[in-house]
Motif scaffolding. Structure first.
Motif, PDB file in Angstrom:
ATOM      1  N   ASP A  78       0.895  -1.170   0.037  1.00  0.00           N
ATOM      2  CA  ASP A  78       0.033   0.051  -0.009  1.00  0.00           C
ATOM      3  C   ASP A  78       0.885   1.385  -0.001  1.00  0.00           C
ATOM      4  N   TRP A  79       2.015   1.422  -0.677  1.00  0.00           N
ATOM      5  CA  TRP A  79       3.066   2.246  -0.713  1.00  0.00           C
ATOM      6  C   TRP A  79       2.919   3.379  -2.067  1.00  0.00           C
ATOM      7  N   GLY A  80       2.577   2.795  -3.086  1.00  0.00           N
ATOM      8  CA  GLY A  80       2.896   3.592  -4.291  1.00  0.00           C
ATOM      9  C   GLY A  80       4.291   2.946  -4.779  1.00  0.00           C
ATOM     10  N   PHE A  81       4.315   3.240  -6.161  1.00  0.00           N
ATOM     11  CA  PHE A  81       5.507   2.583  -6.762  1.00  0.00           C
ATOM     12  C   PHE A  81       6.835   3.325  -6.298  1.00  0.00           C
ATOM     13  N   ASP A  82       6.886   4.422  -6.035  1.00  0.00           N
ATOM     14  CA  ASP A  82       8.229   5.341  -5.874  1.00  0.00           C
ATOM     15  C   ASP A  82       8.571   4.728  -4.479  1.00  0.00           C
ATOM     16  N   ARG A  83       7.722   4.758  -3.647  1.00  0.00           N
ATOM     17  CA  ARG A  83       8.333   4.432  -2.227  1.00  0.00           C
ATOM     18  C   ARG A  83       8.396   2.912  -2.047  1.00  0.00           C
ATOM     19  N   TRP A  84       7.727   2.121  -2.689  1.00  0.00           N
ATOM     20  CA  TRP A  84       8.063   0.714  -2.619  1.00  0.00           C
ATOM     21  C   TRP A  84       9.421   0.298  -2.972  1.00  0.00           C
ATOM     22  N   ARG A  85       9.688   1.021  -4.601  1.00  0.00           N
ATOM     23  CA  ARG A  85      10.962   0.866  -5.074  1.00  0.00           C
ATOM     24  C   ARG A  85      12.136   1.126  -4.002  1.00  0.00           C
ATOM     25  N   ASP A  86      12.128   2.318  -3.604  1.00  0.00           N
ATOM     26  CA  ASP A  86      13.032   3.122  -2.965  1.00  0.00           C
ATOM     27  C   ASP A  86      13.243   2.568  -1.513  1.00  0.00           C
ATOM     28  N   ASP A  87      12.267   2.423  -0.697  1.00  0.00           N
ATOM     29  CA  ASP A  87      12.341   1.992   0.634  1.00  0.00           C
ATOM     30  C   ASP A  87      12.221   0.442   0.802  1.00  0.00           C
ATOM     31  N   ALA A  88      11.839  -0.208  -0.010  1.00  0.00           N
ATOM     32  CA  ALA A  88      11.606  -1.566   0.052  1.00  0.00           C
ATOM     33  C   ALA A  88      12.716  -2.378  -0.836  1.00  0.00           C
ATOM     34  N   LEU A  89      12.339  -2.256  -2.066  1.00  0.00           N
ATOM     35  CA  LEU A  89      12.936  -3.113  -3.162  1.00  0.00           C
ATOM     36  C   LEU A  89      14.549  -2.791  -3.251  1.00  0.00           C
ATOM     37  N   TYR A  90      14.934  -1.438  -3.387  1.00  0.00           N
ATOM     38  CA  TYR A  90      16.331  -1.159  -3.524  1.00  0.00           C
ATOM     39  C   TYR A  90      16.974  -1.020  -2.064  1.00  0.00           C
ATOM     40  N   ARG A  91      16.282  -1.076  -0.962  1.00  0.00           N
ATOM     41  CA  ARG A  91      16.843  -0.788   0.167  1.00  0.00           C
ATOM     42  C   ARG A  91      17.273  -2.423   0.731  1.00  0.00           C
ATOM     43  N   ILE A  92      16.410  -3.433   0.446  1.00  0.00           N
ATOM     44  CA  ILE A  92      16.561  -4.886   1.045  1.00  0.00           C
ATOM     45  C   ILE A  92      17.293  -5.369   0.220  1.00  0.00           C
ATOM     46  N   ILE A  93      16.841  -5.609  -1.127  1.00  0.00           N
ATOM     47  CA  ILE A  93      17.231  -6.703  -1.858  1.00  0.00           C
ATOM     48  C   ILE A  93      19.015  -6.567  -2.279  1.00  0.00           C
ATOM     49  N   PRO A  94      19.433  -5.449  -2.244  1.00  0.00           N
ATOM     50  CA  PRO A  94      20.996  -5.279  -2.630  1.00  0.00           C
ATOM     51  C   PRO A  94      21.768  -5.939  -1.238  1.00  0.00           C
ATOM     52  N   GLN A  95      21.220  -5.996  -0.245  1.00  0.00           N
ATOM     53  CA  GLN A  95      21.874  -6.370   0.946  1.00  0.00           C
ATOM     54  C   GLN A  95      21.964  -7.875   1.091  1.00  0.00           C
ATOM     55  N   LEU A  96      21.116  -8.830   0.277  1.00  0.00           N
ATOM     56  CA  LEU A  96      21.097 -10.137   0.433  1.00  0.00           C
ATOM     57  C   LEU A  96      22.546 -10.891  -0.043  1.00  0.00           C
TER      58      LEU A  96
END
Ligand SMILES: [Zn+2]
Length: 444
Positions: A78-96
């Motif tokens: 429920d975040w909208g695309f920009d927030r979802w990409r920047d605060d979830a996708l691009y924050r979490i996935i690169p740390q794997l």
């Protein structure tokens, strides 16, 4: 070893068929036909015989997935695309880390197999820091037995996290090496310029050139969000599909992912050039992307398959349902895009779009199938199985899944993987990455 598989109820070419059988040799279907006739023709070949309570369906083909995005489920909503990409996708996935990626991929693939998906195209973009992560993903696919196609992303945009970014020479070198390494395992490796915002025109051209050299499809995100159209137009004076055509990359091996925002002329172009589309209707709704004109593109002869993209629930039956409901809503016509059309988009047509011989019980196809429980409550009263699978069923109907005629999933196996080791490993990953989960209520 040769084997006959016979079913009282099967779905063949999108149609319900009674008493059907096929012969399997080396994991591929060599003959198909009437059940009794095939059994009579192959008296000395062992026969796997399914009774009245089972329906045999070709395994679903998932044309576009990012399996690691299952880590974002349930909290980045429920975040909208920009927030979802920047605060979830691009924050979490690169740390794997590579080992973590193995468990996340295994979890997603096991879930897919349990939902009747036998082939998955993984669009993988953690390629900027060496090959260890992608190798772990491949290992997970081999371990659980799912048929894997790697859409190996190429990304050189300065805004992308460094772990996604690389130059053309290294992307090319690593993609070639991977394709050679995985050829013997039967895993297709396809260059995948990420998108017009994340890959430069030079990189996009080089990726599609390599696809030509390797004789494989090239996958690319195109016009998923409306802002991309404006971005491309202001930079180039052209809309995205028209711009791709001007680069010379639009053709029969080009697989556009999403392609929601298009002019009528661009749709004509996709048809004229023979390009394919992977449609991700659940993700397109979840992220508020928009509704692709599937009906209009089909009319123009565009080959269309389905994908689970951000993998909220990696289930192609969900995507089939969403695909037909969205087209009915967009056209205000309940007769638009039938259950059979949607079924084929999630099986045979998707396989054709991504270049894999699968998705149907036909000679030459891989022997990939799932066994469906006809006694499941969502089938009451039993009528047309394709309609029921598309409109009514839930993933619990799949009791067994076979890839290359080898059983890779059943309820017992899913439980063993899902509830024990995989669950524990995923909790560890979630804790290390400090995902905002509800630890109080987490099982175990
Ligand atoms: Zn995607």
């Amino acid at each position: 070893m040769k084997q006959v598989v016979r079913a009282r109820h099967a779905i063949v070419g999108g149609e319900a068929v009674h008493d059907f059988a096929f012969v399997v040799d080396e994991g591929r279907i060599t003959h198909t036909g009437d059940g009794a006739a095939i059994v009579a023709d192959y008296p000395d070949v062992p026969c796997m015989d399914y009774g009245e309570d089972r329906l045999l369906a070709p395994g679903a083909v998932n044309g576009h997935s990012h399996c690691y995005q299952i880590l974002l489920r349930g909290w980045a909503d429920d975040w909208g695309f920009d927030r979802w990409r920047d605060d979830a996708l691009y924050r979490i996935i690169p740390q794997l880390e590579p080992e973590e990626l193995y468990w996340v991929a295994l979890a997603a693939f096991v879930e897919m197999l349990g939902n009747g998906i036998t082939t998955v195209v993984e669009f993988f973009y953690l390629n900027g820091a060496g090959t260890a992560r992608l190798e772990k993903l491949v290992e997970a696919a081999i371990d659980c037995g799912i048929r894997l196609v790697v859409a190996r992303a190429w990304m050189d945009a300065p805004y992308a996290p460094p772990i996604f970014r690389e130059d053309i020479a290294s992307a090319r070198r690593d993609t070639i090496a991977l394709a050679q390494e995985l050829r013997s395992a039967g895993i297709l490796v396809c260059p995948a310029p990420h998108s017009l915002h994340a890959a430069s025109p030079e990189m996009t051209r080089a990726a599609v050139d390599l696809a030509r050299e390797l004789d494989v499809p090239a996958h690319m995100h195109v016009a998923e969000a409306r802002y991309e159209v404006e971005q491309v137009r202001s930079r180039t004076g052209l809309t995205p599909i028209a711009y791709l055509d001007s680069l010379g990359v639009l053709g029969p091996r080009f697989v556009a992912v999403h392609a929601i925002w298009q002019t009528e002329e661009e749709k004509d172009l996709m048809g004229d050039r023979g390009a394919a589309l992977i449609h991700n209707p659940v993700t397109n709704q979840y992220l508020g992307d928009g509704i692709a004109d599937v009906v209009g593109l089909r009319r123009r002869g565009v080959r269309i398959g389905l994908g689970t993209d951000c993998d909220l629930r990696p289930c192609i039956y969900d995507e089939m349902r969403a695909a037909t409901f969205l087209q009915k809503t967009a056209t205000l016509d309940g007769a638009t895009l039938s259950a059979r059309d949607a079924w084929l988009m999630g099986t045979r047509d998707c396989a054709r779009a991504v270049g894999v011989e699968a998705g149907d019980f036909a000679e030459g196809c891989y022997a990939d199938w799932c066994v469906i429980d006809r006694t499941h409550p969502s089938f009451h009263p039993w009528s047309h199985p394709v309609n029921q699978l598309v409109y009514i069923s839930d993933p619990g109907i799949v009791v067994e899944t076979f890839v290359g005629a080898r059983k890779v999933s059943d309820r017992r196996r899913a439980q063993r993987y899902g509830n024990e080791r995989i669950g524990a490993e995923l909790r560890k990953v979630a804790q290390r990455l400090r995902l905002p989960l509800d630890h109080v209520n987490a099982p175990g």
